[in-house]
Design an enzyme around this catalytic site. Structure first.
Site, PDB file in Angstrom:
ATOM      1  N   SER A 260       0.483  -1.190  -0.181  1.00 33.94           N
ATOM      2  CA  SER A 260       0.260  -0.463  -0.424  1.00 33.94           C
ATOM      3  C   SER A 260       0.848   0.978  -0.225  1.00 33.94           C
ATOM      4  O   SER A 260       2.295   0.823  -0.138  1.00 33.94           O
ATOM      5  CB  SER A 260      -1.152  -0.542   0.576  1.00 33.94           C
ATOM      6  N   LYS A 261       0.277   2.293   0.051  1.00 31.07           N
ATOM      7  CA  LYS A 261       1.494   3.523   0.107  1.00 31.07           C
ATOM      8  C   LYS A 261       2.109   3.886   1.016  1.00 31.07           C
ATOM      9  O   LYS A 261       2.749   4.502   1.364  1.00 31.07           O
ATOM     10  CB  LYS A 261      -0.138   4.960  -0.164  1.00 31.07           C
ATOM     11  N   ARG A 262       1.234   2.692   2.343  1.00 34.84           N
ATOM     12  CA  ARG A 262       2.127   3.364   3.032  1.00 34.84           C
ATOM     13  C   ARG A 262       4.129   2.495   3.485  1.00 34.84           C
ATOM     14  O   ARG A 262       4.671   3.003   3.863  1.00 34.84           O
ATOM     15  CB  ARG A 262       1.757   2.781   4.295  1.00 34.84           C
ATOM     16  N   ASN A 263       3.831   1.582   2.335  1.00 37.62           N
ATOM     17  CA  ASN A 263       4.863   0.935   2.432  1.00 37.62           C
ATOM     18  C   ASN A 263       5.857   0.615   0.873  1.00 37.62           C
ATOM     19  O   ASN A 263       6.300  -0.439   1.064  1.00 37.62           O
ATOM     20  CB  ASN A 263       4.694  -0.453   3.161  1.00 37.62           C
ATOM     21  N   GLU A 265       5.887   2.764  -3.198  1.00 35.26           N
ATOM     22  CA  GLU A 265       4.519   3.212  -3.688  1.00 35.26           C
ATOM     23  C   GLU A 265       4.374   1.709  -4.943  1.00 35.26           C
ATOM     24  O   GLU A 265       4.865   0.846  -5.348  1.00 35.26           O
ATOM     25  CB  GLU A 265       5.632   3.857  -4.527  1.00 35.26           C
TER      26      GLU A 265
END
Length: 487
Positions: A260-263, A265
RNA sequence: GGCCCCGUCGUCUAGUGGCCUAGGACUCUGGCUUCUCAAGUCAGCUACGAGGGUUCGAAUCCCUUCGGGGCUACCA
């Protein structure tokens, strides 16, 4: 009627574009495409936009664009058409409605009047009682009177599929036999109260009507397969005509959670802008959950179609590793021909406003590219490395500036200037030999010290392409100017 | 909680009973090369989740266990 494994292979990629296509989607698309090409079958692209709240036209357009950019050409789908279209589910609404009506008439499905709040209450009770959650079957056998009461209340029903007693077993091409007891597959909704279809209905109807033979998709859909098969049964499809399923393992983020955006791109558009080559992305993604064996890793698109088989797809999830993507991207860049490299570099130079697009610039770019080709891992590094050749108001980077302030550096630059002033043949060979004589032999300095100072003065940074080639490209006049300016 | 899937170096993987004192790639560390940075090249670190079986022999087969993930929607 030949069964699924004997018919012409028809594989579909059917994303639901609720955002930009991401790494996981593309890995699935790539495998779908590769399998279709490998078998000489058809690659079908279908948009699952039954949830128009979340799927937008922009995302659909972006998905089409992304697939094109990656070179995953589809045989049937948006913009190219095909015999079983339309390929947007939002344009097939009447088809789903017809089947839903048929299921209702056959008794395979029924109207359910339960409200969202009532359903939630049931689930809550199930949770606390620690029993399998799911629809309790309240509306399964409603009497005409009960229906009349609900209707009088103004309730709008959903269409719910009836799951019979028993179990569903199917053979997953990657995981082997998988079976589900229907006790854990509750009656599910096919059509919303507003009349719009749900994924569970549309996906099954379309796969049958589009004559899909192989469903390669993410493993998150594994447990929805019994529902899909239930719809096939209601449609009157016989088991030997079911598509073959293969549930692909997830692509995880660095921290082993779903990407996800968190971990990391996720959006492929981001990778495009960051200077990753489509063939590098595909090569890397192909290695996530699949391998050609024999210690092979460098795979072209063509080779992928030749080598790809579902049998060699893994069943366990893979972590996405940006470092490895970068390494592969660098390898792919290095293997580009000059013309290829040039045409891919141009947009990056223009977007960074390093060049404007004149013929003179184009010529210089073409001459400069060979000296940076092996030094970059992404195309976005090109403007940074070549900027010094085009900039009009040249200045030395502050960090590097401090390194040429001392007496020794001044002496080096003065000597370089003197020696270079007499050079008429401005080639990197003669520049090098003149500077070696003047600085290494003349001043007795180590090459890295002597050339370092010149490098900073000429390119503006202590990190640059090879010095002598850079000076040759820059030209005699500008090179000497910059050395003078640094004194 | 229930159901389902999964488990080889830090990461991606090779491996389908003996070729495995487990191979390759990326990362990392060190060397060589060298005008910087890269590239190239050499070397090194580190893995079969655990415990039981089966077998002359198991990473490969079976069981248990632990761990991770997905689903459990009028999302897909």
């Amino acid at each position: 009627m030949p069964n699924s494994s004997q018919r012409e292979v028809r594989v579909r990629f059917a994303p639901s574009p609720t955002g930009d296509l991401h790494v996981g989607n593309i890995r699935t698309a790539l495998f779908d495409w590769a399998y279709a090409r490998h078998t000489g079958g058809k690659f079908i692209f279908r948009i699952e936009d039954t949830d128009r709240e979340r799927v937008t036209d922009e995302y659909i357009a972006a998905a089409i664009d992304t697939l094109r950019w990656l070179g995953l050409q589809w045989d049937e789908g948006p913009e190219v058409g095909g015999p079983y279209g339309p390929y947007l589910q939002s344009q097939r609404l009447e088809i789903y409605a017809e089947w839903a009506t048929k299921f209702l008439a056959q008794g395979d499905a029924y109207h359910c009047y339960c409200s969202a709040a009532e359903l939630e209450a049931v689930r809550e009770a199930q949770r606390s009682a620690n029993v399998a959650p799911g629809y309790d079957g309240k509306c399964r056998n409603l009497s005409a009177e009960a229906i009349a009461v609900y209707e009088a209340e103004g309730r709008k029903p959903v269409v719910r599929m009836r799951m019979p007693e028993g179990s569903t077993t199917f053979t997953d091409l990657i995981r082997g036999d998988v079976s589900f007891e229907h006790d854990f597959v509750p009656d599910f909704v096919l059509v919303r109260a507003d009349g719009s279809p749900l994924y569970t209905l549309a996906v099954a109807v379309d796969d049958v009507m589009m004559k899909v033979t192989h469903v390669l998709r993410g493993e998150d859909l594994l447990s929805s397969t019994p529902r899909q098969i239930r719809v096939y049964q209601a449609m009157g499809v016989t088991p030997d005509e079911y598509p073959l399923f293969a549930h692909l393992p997830f692509v995880m983020g660095q921290d082993n959670t779903k990407l996800s955006k968190r971990n990391g791109e996720v959006s492929i558009a981001w990778y495009r802008d960051a200077g990753y080559l489509p063939e590098a992305i595909c090569n890397y993604l192909a290695l996530l959950g699949w391998s050609p064996g024999e210690d092979r890793e460098d795979v072209s698109m063509k080779e992928l179609t030749e080598l790809f088989t579902v049998e060699r797809v893994h069943s366990s999830p893979a972590r996405f590793d940006m470092k490895k993507l970068e390494a592969i991207n660098g390898d792919k860049i290095r293997s580009l021909t000059l013309d290829e490299f040039y045409s891919r570099a141009l947009p990056f130079l223009q977007r960074a406003e390093v060049i404007t697009g004149t013929v003179a610039e184009a010529d210089l770019v073409k001459r400069a590219l060979p000296i940076i080709q092996e030094r970059i891992a992404t195309l976005s590094e090109i403007p940074l490395m070549l900027k010094f050749l085009f900039v009009t108001n040249f200045s030395v980077e502050p960090d590097s500036q401090t390194k040429i302030q001392d007496e020794q550096s001044k002496k080096v630059l003065q000597s370089a200037l003197d020696a270079l002033s007499g050079v008429s043949d401005w080639s990197h060979e003669s520049i090098e030999s003149v500077l070696r004589v003047a600085l290494i032999e003349g001043l007795g300095l180590k090459p890295r010290i002597a050339f370092g100072a010149v490098r900073i003065a000429v390119t503006g940074s202590h990190i640059s392409p090879p010095l002598f080639e850079s000076m040759e490209l820059l030209g005699r006049e500008r090179s000497l100017e910059r050395i003078k300016a640094a004194l």
